[in-house]
Design an enzyme around this catalytic site. Sequence first.
Site, PDB file in Angstrom:
ATOM      1  CB  CYS A   1      16.275  18.824  14.166  1.00  0.00           C
ATOM      2  SG  CYS A   1      14.881  17.685  14.393  1.00  0.00           S
TER       3      CYS A   1
ATOM      4  CB  CYS B   1       4.310  29.509  10.469  1.00  0.00           C
ATOM      5  SG  CYS B   1       5.418  28.289  11.206  1.00  0.00           S
TER       6      CYS B   1
ATOM      7  CG  ASN C   1      15.310  28.415   4.657  1.00  0.00           C
ATOM      8  OD1 ASN C   1      15.377  28.894   3.534  1.00  0.00           O
ATOM      9  ND2 ASN C   1      14.259  27.740   5.093  1.00  0.00           N
TER      10      ASN C   1
ATOM     11  CB  SER D   1       5.244  20.013  10.976  1.00  0.00           C
ATOM     12  OG  SER D   1       6.499  19.479  10.641  1.00  0.00           O
TER      13      SER D   1
ATOM     14  CB  CYS E   1      11.398  26.006   6.904  1.00  0.00           C
ATOM     15  SG  CYS E   1      11.333  24.328   7.555  1.00  0.00           S
TER      16      CYS E   1
ATOM     17  CB  CYS F   1      11.972  22.335  19.902  1.00  0.00           C
ATOM     18  SG  CYS F   1      11.550  20.770  19.075  1.00  0.00           S
TER      19      CYS F   1
ATOM     20  CB  SER G   1      10.365  16.685   9.358  1.00  0.00           C
ATOM     21  OG  SER G   1       9.592  17.867   9.295  1.00  0.00           O
ATOM     22  CG  LEU G   2      12.100  10.594   5.615  1.00  0.00           C
ATOM     23  CD1 LEU G   2      11.808   9.689   6.812  1.00  0.00           C
ATOM     24  CD2 LEU G   2      11.611   9.933   4.333  1.00  0.00           C
ATOM     25  CG  ASN G   3      14.119  16.485   7.199  1.00  0.00           C
ATOM     26  OD1 ASN G   3      13.499  16.910   6.232  1.00  0.00           O
ATOM     27  ND2 ASN G   3      13.809  16.840   8.434  1.00  0.00           N
TER      28      ASN G   3
ATOM     29  CD  GLU H   1      11.068  34.341  16.628  1.00  0.00           C
ATOM     30  OE1 GLU H   1      11.841  35.290  16.841  1.00  0.00           O
ATOM     31  OE2 GLU H   1      11.359  33.390  15.872  1.00  0.00           O
TER      32      GLU H   1
ATOM     33  CB  CYS I   1      15.782  22.895  13.716  1.00  0.00           C
ATOM     34  SG  CYS I   1      14.347  23.890  14.214  1.00  0.00           S
TER      35      CYS I   1
ATOM     36  N   GLY J   1       8.821  24.307  18.299  1.00  0.00           N
ATOM     37  CA  GLY J   1       8.307  23.137  18.996  1.00  0.00           C
ATOM     38  C   GLY J   1       7.958  21.966  18.091  1.00  0.00           C
ATOM     39  CD  GLU J   2       7.185  16.708  16.863  1.00  0.00           C
ATOM     40  OE1 GLU J   2       6.029  16.302  16.646  1.00  0.00           O
ATOM     41  OE2 GLU J   2       8.030  16.871  15.967  1.00  0.00           O
TER      42      GLU J   2
END
Length: 347
Positions: free
Chosen positions: A116, A105, A291, A193, A334, A112, A215-217, A92, A119, A161-162
């Site tokens: 996470c 994007c 989200n 990212s 996201c 991936c 992306s720390l989070n 996508e 995600c 994906g990463e």
Amino acid sequence: MTALDLFDHDLPGLERVFERWGEKRFRARQVMNWLYKKGVTRFEEMTDLSAALRERLGREATAALPRIAAEQTSRDGTVKLLLELADGERVETVLMPDDGRVTQCVSTQVGCAMGCAFCRTGTLGLRRHLTAGEIVAQVVVGQARMGPDRRITNVVFMGMGEPLHNFDNVVRAFRILSSDHGLNITRRRLTVSTAGLADRIRRLPPEMLGSLAVSLNATTDEVRDRIMPVNRRFPIQELLEALRESPLPPRDRYTVEYVLLGGVNDSPDDARRLVKLLSHVRCKVNLIAYNPHGDSPFERPRPEAVEAFRKILLDKNFTATLRKSRGEDILAACGQLKAEEGGTLGG
């Protein structure tokens, strides 16, 4: 013999191809001009090339674009495209028009491997890496979908994906997108990212470091281990050390992304720990209210918790923005991308 994918080559790479073929190096610039400036992918229409070269390109090369298998448009104008690749795999990509600007994007992998917990893409597992050409072709398709009057101005490598797990292809795609001979999107309008692959961050060319969004989070290893398994390999301090020691150009800053999960990482104590962690990292902070989607148990943070978190950062002189969610009603925001089988878009 596998056909040569022209979208998979930057200018130096394509020049080497034409030299091997006994052609002049400038032919590479001509071909890239047709592909990226004029949007022409049919070799017979590349009229400033010799008939013999056009014939050889037809035999040995391809400039095929992925097929738009499905499309959804959000109430806010966001467009999500499900793209079918040459081998039938699907990814996508999301187009976000906003005040004369269009951000796209793009995906870098089918699925991936990062897993996470918040995600949706991570529930797929990793199917395969995308080639540089498949990453670039998403933008070519996106530009064609927007039309000549709506230029793609910004590209974020934040889809499925990463990106740094697919390191070489992402670096090459970045260079094609930013090249004067490619899509000519300035590096300051490209964002890559990462979930925090510290070893790959250390390998990034300096010109890409200012485009890096990390992306720390979480502000403790205990929480980050739970929501981002990559932390077990690269804990927070090792990740921050990689950022501090990399040769970030003097006027550039990293972007630290922080997804706020209700009741998990959105407390005032988390905000104060984040200030301390980032005190010696040249960065800005991008806060993202989670989200929700059906595959995850997490909840959106309360608006007052988000504002209180942001205020603590601002009071300590951090640049802290709150990302506006786009396309939530079509699962295009996201963390919500997941190319479903059977021809339907995620959701």
